[in-house]
Motif scaffolding. Structure first.
Motif, PDB file in Angstrom:
ATOM      1  N   ARG A 292       2.829  -3.124   7.821  1.00 41.92           N
ATOM      2  CA  ARG A 292       2.881  -4.556   8.155  1.00 41.92           C
ATOM      3  C   ARG A 292       2.696  -5.400   6.885  1.00 41.92           C
ATOM      4  O   ARG A 292       3.402  -6.392   6.666  1.00 41.92           O
ATOM      5  N   ARG A 293       1.744  -4.994   6.033  1.00 39.77           N
ATOM      6  CA  ARG A 293       1.506  -5.732   4.771  1.00 39.77           C
ATOM      7  C   ARG A 293       2.743  -5.654   3.866  1.00 39.77           C
ATOM      8  O   ARG A 293       3.080  -6.624   3.179  1.00 39.77           O
ATOM      9  N   CYS A 294       3.397  -4.489   3.866  1.00 46.76           N
ATOM     10  CA  CYS A 294       4.626  -4.358   3.072  1.00 46.76           C
ATOM     11  C   CYS A 294       5.694  -5.316   3.588  1.00 46.76           C
ATOM     12  O   CYS A 294       6.396  -5.977   2.809  1.00 46.76           O
ATOM     13  N   GLY A 295       5.828  -5.385   4.913  1.00 41.43           N
ATOM     14  CA  GLY A 295       6.806  -6.282   5.501  1.00 41.43           C
ATOM     15  C   GLY A 295       6.513  -7.732   5.183  1.00 41.43           C
ATOM     16  O   GLY A 295       7.433  -8.514   4.867  1.00 41.43           O
ATOM     17  N   GLU A 296       5.264  -8.108   5.251  1.00 48.26           N
ATOM     18  CA  GLU A 296       4.874  -9.494   4.959  1.00 48.26           C
ATOM     19  C   GLU A 296       5.157  -9.847   3.502  1.00 48.26           C
ATOM     20  O   GLU A 296       5.485 -11.007   3.201  1.00 48.26           O
ATOM     21  N   ARG A 297       5.061  -8.851   2.621  1.00 49.10           N
ATOM     22  CA  ARG A 297       5.313  -9.104   1.195  1.00 49.10           C
ATOM     23  C   ARG A 297       6.814  -9.053   0.870  1.00 49.10           C
ATOM     24  O   ARG A 297       7.232  -9.410  -0.231  1.00 49.10           O
ATOM     25  N   GLY A 298       7.615  -8.579   1.808  1.00 48.99           N
ATOM     26  CA  GLY A 298       9.059  -8.521   1.579  1.00 48.99           C
ATOM     27  C   GLY A 298       9.536  -7.265   0.892  1.00 48.99           C
ATOM     28  O   GLY A 298      10.638  -7.241   0.319  1.00 48.99           O
ATOM     29  N   ILE A 299       8.765  -6.194   0.943  1.00 50.16           N
ATOM     30  CA  ILE A 299       9.177  -4.922   0.353  1.00 50.16           C
ATOM     31  C   ILE A 299      10.257  -4.300   1.243  1.00 50.16           C
ATOM     32  O   ILE A 299      10.036  -4.084   2.426  1.00 50.16           O
ATOM     33  N   PRO A 300      11.429  -3.989   0.702  1.00 55.77           N
ATOM     34  CA  PRO A 300      12.541  -3.566   1.561  1.00 55.77           C
ATOM     35  C   PRO A 300      12.459  -2.134   2.060  1.00 55.77           C
ATOM     36  O   PRO A 300      13.017  -1.816   3.113  1.00 55.77           O
ATOM     37  N   PHE A 301      11.777  -1.229   1.316  1.00 56.09           N
ATOM     38  CA  PHE A 301      11.748   0.182   1.704  1.00 56.09           C
ATOM     39  C   PHE A 301      10.331   0.735   1.612  1.00 56.09           C
ATOM     40  O   PHE A 301       9.567   0.393   0.696  1.00 56.09           O
ATOM     41  N   ALA A 302      10.017   1.619   2.564  1.00 49.07           N
ATOM     42  CA  ALA A 302       8.734   2.318   2.547  1.00 49.07           C
ATOM     43  C   ALA A 302       8.966   3.789   2.848  1.00 49.07           C
ATOM     44  O   ALA A 302       9.640   4.125   3.826  1.00 49.07           O
ATOM     45  N   LEU A 303       8.425   4.660   1.998  1.00 51.82           N
ATOM     46  CA  LEU A 303       8.488   6.092   2.216  1.00 51.82           C
ATOM     47  C   LEU A 303       7.103   6.551   2.658  1.00 51.82           C
ATOM     48  O   LEU A 303       6.141   6.481   1.883  1.00 51.82           O
ATOM     49  N   VAL A 304       6.994   6.978   3.915  1.00 49.92           N
ATOM     50  CA  VAL A 304       5.694   7.325   4.494  1.00 49.92           C
ATOM     51  C   VAL A 304       5.506   8.836   4.416  1.00 49.92           C
ATOM     52  O   VAL A 304       6.110   9.602   5.183  1.00 49.92           O
ATOM     53  N   VAL A 305       4.673   9.261   3.478  1.00 53.88           N
ATOM     54  CA  VAL A 305       4.365  10.671   3.309  1.00 53.88           C
ATOM     55  C   VAL A 305       3.426  11.157   4.413  1.00 53.88           C
ATOM     56  O   VAL A 305       3.505  12.303   4.860  1.00 53.88           O
ATOM     57  N   SER A 306       2.556  10.300   4.887  1.00 56.89           N
ATOM     58  CA  SER A 306       1.493  10.660   5.830  1.00 56.89           C
ATOM     59  C   SER A 306       2.040  11.387   7.050  1.00 56.89           C
ATOM     60  O   SER A 306       3.098  11.048   7.582  1.00 56.89           O
ATOM     61  N   SER A 307       1.285  12.395   7.516  1.00 65.09           N
ATOM     62  CA  SER A 307       1.604  13.085   8.767  1.00 65.09           C
ATOM     63  C   SER A 307       0.611  12.654   9.837  1.00 65.09           C
ATOM     64  O   SER A 307      -0.293  11.858   9.580  1.00 65.09           O
ATOM     65  N   GLY A 308       0.793  13.197  11.062  1.00 62.37           N
ATOM     66  CA  GLY A 308      -0.081  12.821  12.161  1.00 62.37           C
ATOM     67  C   GLY A 308       0.584  11.859  13.125  1.00 62.37           C
ATOM     68  O   GLY A 308      -0.107  11.093  13.816  1.00 62.37           O
TER      69      GLY A 308
END
Length: 714
Positions: free
Chosen positions: A92-108
């Protein structure tokens, strides 16, 4: 689990970001949260790196920021390395900052079930709200090999200098996918982009494949696939690859029941039926690989640059035994080993020793040690033969200076012909080093064994054939038929349509059916038989008894009114004995069909692929041998033709043993119309079974002899 699909933006900034934020960066560089930042630095990533972790002020000599909001600039990519419960807020914070891509390594997430499913759905909703392209979660990372952008963790990211090249790969498995990268690179494959998709809550495998097709620096697309959530787009993506002359090489796993269970628990992916994947691959020219060696061999043969114009292979060998083995392998991979023209064979008899063979496979024997020019002359005769589309040259264990001399002859031939030349050379590398360098300089594909040579050449040939097929059918129209009455009938049924109702629905789409009448009394049956004409057949009509023969509720070849009357009572009695609670619609009085081949056709409406048409011959061919073919809808005329010719029993239809050929044109049209039915009724229909579909001799057409339709509500 719904995923974010149809990314409107280019993925270029994902693979070549100007700056990267590492959320959850650690000073423990052996940990999963510490490795990605270290790999970015060690591999020479040229953009800005922003560690984000409120616990530190510095990581790896870089300023560390307490939050995404505190970053000095908006990065193109955020690597998310924190616990699953904290990921939604970070995204959500990435979206608010306008970051276009996120690579989520986390599992679970969805791979664990329960709360993980809810968390992943939350990621989907946040990504959609802020238009963030998500890779993962449960993702090992990605690479831009030439750009030094190694954003991930694990052993593959620690390899000092992976070979850069024109192959881009997408994998749904991190550990195994990157093991494939390591092994293929060791075998000589150079990579451009590699990405692990994990659970695919965001950008899907096919979206990455689409990007690679558009990427001007990618020549081949490879993938490790457990299941495609947007599988119905595979045909469109594959056709784009054919148009772009970019082969797609897929390692599809999870076909067995244990494999499917493992795939679900591994990346929360659900694969469709294996038959539909095979059908889709065939339909759009995707090539299957089953091992790393398959992948590296196909890359080798495609980077060579030539493609054959047909399936005819000439084999030129120094060893008669190797020629026999290679011919067998060619046939196994559905390549042709044609007889050479009479002129070619005559010319070869003047070149090849009498104890050799001037026929295909051409055996020039070990006499080349006495006369090395003999190979050059034989190769040129074979290459000039119009029946030959490609050549396999087998040099056995030749080594040393003689090997180099033969390699020069092969290279000279390769320069002189547009036909692909593939070499099978079994000598040890150190004993034929100069020869191998000469071939490699021209990128002439060389393999140690006949199987590898034939398998690679078959892949090249299949792709070239798929491209020609795609170009030839570019103007073929899709048959579309709309029947409001049929849609209303099916929607009102809400269950299973028995034979009579199902055949009336088939007729609404122009599929011929047998002449028949549904009757309710013995007297009506006799009168109906007189109208239709003897001999006739009687069948119970009940959606509750789909297999009427097993219930003893069918009587055939009834020759007169007395037999019809008796048979009417018998089939009803048999039906009620079989299922006392069955709902009987009546008894079908039907024309007897003779002089036709019994085929089977149908539709399955798959949750992932959508509707697909099936075809085969009836009886033992379909039920025991499973000799059937599938195509995803829409099925055009050319694809219907391929379906028919794709079954092993096709010679029966073509007129084997002097029998009259079947009406293939009418059969193709029936499959087209079945496809039109499936598309028009897609929201309502689950399955269509036409068995038998009678196929008459040429000019006689086809008729549906029995049918059953199951709706989605059944």
């Amino acid at each position: 689990m719904e995923a974010v699909t149809r990314m409107p933006r280019s993925l270029e900034r994902l693979f070549d970001p100007r700056s990267v934020a590492v959320i959850g960066a650690s000073q423990d560089f052996a940990s999963i949260s510490g490795q990605p930042l270290l790999h970015l630095k060690n591999h020479g990533y040229r953009g800005a790196i922003y560690p984000v972790n409120p616990r530190y002020t510095e990581v790896a000599g870089l300023p560390c920021y307490p939050s995404v909001a505190a970053l000095p600039a908006v990065p193109d990519l955020a690597l998310v390395l924190i616990s699953a419960a904290r990921v939604p807020d970070a995204l959500r914070r990435c979206g608010e900052r306008g970051i276009p891509f996120a690579l989520v390594v986390s599992s679970g997430f969805a791979e664990t079930g329960g709360e993980g499913v809810r968390l992943q759905q939350e990621l989907v909703e946040i990504a959609r709200r802020y238009d963030v392209g998500v890779v993962g979660p449960n993702c090992q990372g990605m690479m831009n090999v030439a750009g030094g952008m190694y954003a991930g963790f694990g052993a593959a990211f620690q390899i000092p200098a992976l070979r850069a090249g024109p192959v881009s790969l997408v994998t749904q498995s991190g550990g195994f996918g990157y093991a494939v990268v390591s092994l293929a690179e060791e075998a000589g494959v150079g990579f451009r982009h590699v990405v692990c998709t994990g659970n695919e809550a965001g950008i899907s495998t096919l979206e990455f494949v689409s990007h690679f097709i558009e990427d001007p620096h990618t020549q081949l697309v490879a993938g490790y696939v457990e299941g495609l959530k947007d599988a119905r787009h595979l045909i469109r993506v594959g056709e784009r690859a054919l148009a772009a002359n970019k082969p797609i090489l897929l390692w599809k796993v999870g076909d067995s029941e244990p494999g499917r269970r493992a795939a679900v628990s591994h990346t929360a992916n659900l694969g469709g039926p294996a038959e539909l994947y095979r059908a889709a691959f065939r339909q759009c020219g995707v090539l299957e690989v089953h091992d790393v060696q398959d992948l590296s061999d196909l890359v080798c043969v495609f980077l060579y640059g030539k493609q054959p114009r047909g399936r005819g292979v000439a084999i030129v060998t120094l060893s008669g035994g190797a020629g026999v083995v290679t011919a067998d392998q060619c046939v196994a991979f559905e390549l042709e080993v044609p007889a050479l023209s009479a002129a070619s064979e005559q010319r070869l008899t003047e070149i090849v020793p009498a104890f050799g063979s001037a026929r295909n496979p051409v055996d020039v024997t070990g006499n080349i040690f006495n006369d090395p020019a003999m190979l050059r002359e034989a190769l040129r005769v074979v290459a000039d033969d119009e029946r030959v589309d490609s050549l396999i040259v087998i040099t056995a264990l030749v080594q040393g200076k003689m090997a180099a001399e033969l390699a020069r002859e092969i290279a000279d031939l390769d320069r002189a012909t547009a036909k692909p030349v593939v070499v099978c050379w079994s000598a040890r590398n150190e004993l034929a080093a100069e020869a191998y360098v000469l071939l490699d300089e021209r990128r002439i594909p060389r393999f140690k064994t006949p199987l590898r040579a034939c398998r690679a050449l078959a892949g090249l040939t299949d792709f070239a054939e798929a491209r020609r097929r795609h170009a030839a059918r570019a103007g073929e129209r899709v048959r579309r038929i709309e029947s409001r009455h049929a849609r209303e009938q099916l929607a009102a049924t809400g269950g299973i349509l028995g034979e009579h109702a199902a055949k009336r629905l088939l007729a609404a789409y122009g599929i011929p059916v047998t002449r028949e009448e549904l009757v309710q009394t013995r007297e009506q049956a006799v009168a109906s038989a007189r109208r239709i004409g003897f001999p006739i057949a009687l069948k119970v009509c009940s959606a509750d008894i789909p297999h009427k023969t097993e219930a003893g509720a069918v009587r055939l070849a009834l020759a007169n009114e007395a037999e019809v009357g008796a048979a009417y009572d018998e089939v009803l009695a048999s039906a009620y004995r079989f299922d006392p609670r069955a709902r009987i619609d009546g008894v079908l009085v039907q024309e007897m069909v003779t002089g036709a081949i019994e085929a089977i056709a149908g539709v399955v409406n798959d949750a992932l692929f959508g509707p697909a048409v099936m075809f085969g011959l009836g009886g033992v061919f379909a039920e025991v041998l499973r000799d059937v073919s599938f195509r995803l809808c829409p099925v055009r005329r050319g694809e219907a033709c391929d379906m028919i010719r794709g079954v092993r029993a096709y010679p029966v239809l073509a007129g084997a043993h002097g029998k009259a050929p079947a009406d293939l044109g009418a059969l193709e049209e029936a499959l087209e119309r079945l496809s039109a039915l499936a598309l028009d009724l897609e929201p309502s229909v689950a399955e269509v079974d036409v068995n038998p579909l009678f196929v008459f001799p040429k000019g006689g057409g086809v008729k549906a002899g029995d049918a059953l339709i199951r709706t989605r509500a059944a």
